[in-house]
Design a protein around this motif. Structure first.
Motif, PDB file in Angstrom:
ATOM      1  N   ALA A 175     -11.621  -5.200 -14.231  1.00  0.00           N
ATOM      2  CA  ALA A 175     -12.148  -6.564 -14.110  1.00  0.00           C
ATOM      3  C   ALA A 175     -13.220  -6.672 -13.030  1.00  0.00           C
ATOM      4  O   ALA A 175     -14.263  -7.310 -13.232  1.00  0.00           O
ATOM      5  N   HIS A 176     -12.962  -6.049 -11.907  1.00  0.00           N
ATOM      6  CA  HIS A 176     -13.907  -6.059 -10.777  1.00  0.00           C
ATOM      7  C   HIS A 176     -15.306  -5.638 -11.220  1.00  0.00           C
ATOM      8  O   HIS A 176     -16.300  -6.310 -10.946  1.00  0.00           O
ATOM      9  N   HIS A 177     -15.391  -4.527 -11.955  1.00  0.00           N
ATOM     10  CA  HIS A 177     -16.701  -4.002 -12.366  1.00  0.00           C
ATOM     11  C   HIS A 177     -17.339  -4.858 -13.446  1.00  0.00           C
ATOM     12  O   HIS A 177     -18.547  -5.125 -13.408  1.00  0.00           O
ATOM     13  N   TRP A 178     -16.552  -5.290 -14.414  1.00  0.00           N
ATOM     14  CA  TRP A 178     -17.121  -6.117 -15.486  1.00  0.00           C
ATOM     15  C   TRP A 178     -17.743  -7.392 -14.931  1.00  0.00           C
ATOM     16  O   TRP A 178     -18.849  -7.776 -15.317  1.00  0.00           O
ATOM     17  N   LEU A 179     -17.049  -8.026 -14.002  1.00  0.00           N
ATOM     18  CA  LEU A 179     -17.539  -9.285 -13.451  1.00  0.00           C
ATOM     19  C   LEU A 179     -18.772  -9.082 -12.565  1.00  0.00           C
ATOM     20  O   LEU A 179     -19.718  -9.874 -12.614  1.00  0.00           O
ATOM     21  N   ILE A 180     -18.770  -8.016 -11.768  1.00  0.00           N
ATOM     22  CA  ILE A 180     -19.940  -7.739 -10.928  1.00  0.00           C
ATOM     23  C   ILE A 180     -21.167  -7.453 -11.786  1.00  0.00           C
ATOM     24  O   ILE A 180     -22.246  -7.997 -11.566  1.00  0.00           O
ATOM     25  N   LEU A 181     -21.010  -6.578 -12.764  1.00  0.00           N
ATOM     26  CA  LEU A 181     -22.141  -6.203 -13.616  1.00  0.00           C
ATOM     27  C   LEU A 181     -22.633  -7.397 -14.423  1.00  0.00           C
ATOM     28  O   LEU A 181     -23.844  -7.568 -14.622  1.00  0.00           O
ATOM     29  N   HIS A 182     -21.710  -8.238 -14.875  1.00  0.00           N
ATOM     30  CA  HIS A 182     -22.106  -9.425 -15.628  1.00  0.00           C
ATOM     31  C   HIS A 182     -22.906 -10.372 -14.732  1.00  0.00           C
ATOM     32  O   HIS A 182     -23.937 -10.924 -15.147  1.00  0.00           O
ATOM     33  N   GLY A 183     -22.454 -10.540 -13.493  1.00  0.00           N
ATOM     34  CA  GLY A 183     -23.163 -11.402 -12.563  1.00  0.00           C
ATOM     35  C   GLY A 183     -24.493 -10.830 -12.115  1.00  0.00           C
ATOM     36  O   GLY A 183     -25.449 -11.564 -11.865  1.00  0.00           O
ATOM     37  N   ARG A 184     -24.554  -9.523 -12.012  1.00  0.00           N
ATOM     38  CA  ARG A 184     -25.774  -8.867 -11.537  1.00  0.00           C
ATOM     39  C   ARG A 184     -26.877  -8.872 -12.587  1.00  0.00           C
ATOM     40  O   ARG A 184     -28.058  -9.045 -12.263  1.00  0.00           O
ATOM     41  N   TYR A 185     -26.511  -8.691 -13.851  1.00  0.00           N
ATOM     42  CA  TYR A 185     -27.530  -8.493 -14.879  1.00  0.00           C
ATOM     43  C   TYR A 185     -27.648  -9.604 -15.916  1.00  0.00           C
ATOM     44  O   TYR A 185     -28.655  -9.678 -16.618  1.00  0.00           O
ATOM     45  N   VAL A 186     -26.657 -10.459 -16.044  1.00  0.00           N
ATOM     46  CA  VAL A 186     -26.711 -11.528 -17.048  1.00  0.00           C
ATOM     47  C   VAL A 186     -26.537 -12.907 -16.405  1.00  0.00           C
ATOM     48  O   VAL A 186     -27.406 -13.770 -16.504  1.00  0.00           O
ATOM     49  N   CYS A 187     -25.420 -13.109 -15.736  1.00  0.00           N
ATOM     50  CA  CYS A 187     -25.127 -14.411 -15.136  1.00  0.00           C
ATOM     51  C   CYS A 187     -25.748 -14.475 -13.737  1.00  0.00           C
ATOM     52  O   CYS A 187     -25.060 -14.611 -12.720  1.00  0.00           O
ATOM     53  N   LYS A 188     -27.072 -14.387 -13.707  1.00  0.00           N
ATOM     54  CA  LYS A 188     -27.813 -14.269 -12.456  1.00  0.00           C
ATOM     55  C   LYS A 188     -27.790 -15.570 -11.657  1.00  0.00           C
ATOM     56  O   LYS A 188     -27.600 -16.646 -12.202  1.00  0.00           O
ATOM     57  N   ALA A 189     -28.035 -15.439 -10.361  1.00  0.00           N
ATOM     58  CA  ALA A 189     -27.901 -16.589  -9.458  1.00  0.00           C
ATOM     59  C   ALA A 189     -28.872 -17.715  -9.784  1.00  0.00           C
ATOM     60  O   ALA A 189     -28.463 -18.858  -9.972  1.00  0.00           O
ATOM     61  N   ARG A 190     -30.147 -17.412  -9.848  1.00  0.00           N
ATOM     62  CA  ARG A 190     -31.144 -18.467 -10.019  1.00  0.00           C
ATOM     63  C   ARG A 190     -31.204 -18.994 -11.444  1.00  0.00           C
ATOM     64  O   ARG A 190     -31.320 -20.196 -11.670  1.00  0.00           O
ATOM     65  N   LYS A 191     -31.153 -18.093 -12.394  1.00  0.00           N
ATOM     66  CA  LYS A 191     -31.237 -18.521 -13.789  1.00  0.00           C
ATOM     67  C   LYS A 191     -30.384 -17.596 -14.653  1.00  0.00           C
ATOM     68  O   LYS A 191     -30.801 -16.507 -15.026  1.00  0.00           O
ATOM     69  N   PRO A 192     -29.170 -18.042 -15.002  1.00  0.00           N
ATOM     70  CA  PRO A 192     -28.323 -17.213 -15.871  1.00  0.00           C
ATOM     71  C   PRO A 192     -28.968 -17.043 -17.239  1.00  0.00           C
ATOM     72  O   PRO A 192     -29.567 -17.985 -17.770  1.00  0.00           O
ATOM     73  N   GLU A 193     -28.877 -15.848 -17.791  1.00  0.00           N
ATOM     74  CA  GLU A 193     -29.505 -15.563 -19.083  1.00  0.00           C
ATOM     75  C   GLU A 193     -28.501 -15.829 -20.205  1.00  0.00           C
ATOM     76  O   GLU A 193     -28.033 -14.919 -20.900  1.00  0.00           O
ATOM     77  N   CYS A 194     -28.200 -17.112 -20.371  1.00  0.00           N
ATOM     78  CA  CYS A 194     -27.173 -17.541 -21.324  1.00  0.00           C
ATOM     79  C   CYS A 194     -27.486 -17.131 -22.755  1.00  0.00           C
ATOM     80  O   CYS A 194     -26.577 -16.901 -23.567  1.00  0.00           O
TER      81      CYS A 194
END
Length: 217
Positions: A175-194
């Protein structure tokens, strides 16, 4: 997020990336501990660049102490807060030798007792090096937990505890890795790539970000 949706959330992430791994380069539990400690307020990429030559020369606490703080600073000077981090790495290496025979303990309390090691660092080491089902809440996981509705909380610890309850047992190890990678590359801080998110329909974030072409139009 409902239990069934949380299960589906992780199931999709697991299907897309069955064996996620940390993006920090390391050789053993000790170099992992050092790399994670150095990564505070720094990117994994910058840490990997700094530790490439370092870990070729040093891969155990005895060698790190022999290297010395001044030489360690030279290796990691491109990383933020390198002076403080160098001091902590030497100190934690000395403590590992003194209290643990030079081995990295697989225990959160013992890890957190090391200089410069907090709960997040301890959780990463326990998960990656020893396979413990821990979740290290960094800025990415904190954002994903709150934004998606998977685990909302005002502090990293609150999000961590809620994630432990919300994450189905079969997915806890990764879970730790899936969530980090999702936040890093898709659910980005400024503009999530929904528009390209595989769990967008399960996510509470509104309104969803449109594709770049649609936004431009």
């Amino acid at each position: 997020m409902k239990k069934a949706d949380a299960f589906e959330f992780y199931r999709r992430l697991a299907e897309a990336d069955p064996a996620p791994e940390t993006e920090l380069d390391y050789r053993n539990p000790y170099t992992l501990l050092v790399a994670v400690a150095l990564s505070a307020q720094a990117t994994d990429v910058s840490v990997n660049k700094a530790t490439k030559a370092l870990f070729e020369e040093v891969d155990n606490p005895q060698a790190m102490v022999a290297l010395g703080e001044q030489e360690l600073r030279r290796h990691i000077r491109t990383i933020g807060l390198y002076n403080t981090k160098a001091k902590n790495v030497i100190a934690l290496s000395e403590q590992l030798i003194r209290d643990h025979g030079g081995a990295v303990p697989a225990d959160r309390a013992a890890l957190e007792a090391l200089p410069g090691v907090g709960r997040k660092t301890a959780n990463v080491v326990m998960n990656v090096a020893f396979g413990a089902p821990t979740i290290a809440v960094d800025t990415h996981i904190f954002r994903v937990g709150n934004r998606t509705g998977l685990a909302r909380g005002k502090t990293p610890l609150a999000v961590e505890l809620k994630l432990e309850k919300a994450t189905p047992a079969p997915f806890l190890s990764h879970a730790h890795h899936w969530l980090i990678l999702h936040g890093r590359y898709v659910c980005k801080a400024r503009k999530p790539e929904c528009w390209r998110c595989i769990v967008a329909d399960l996510c509470a974030f509104k309104p969803k970000t449109p594709p770049p072409t649609a936004a431009a139009a």
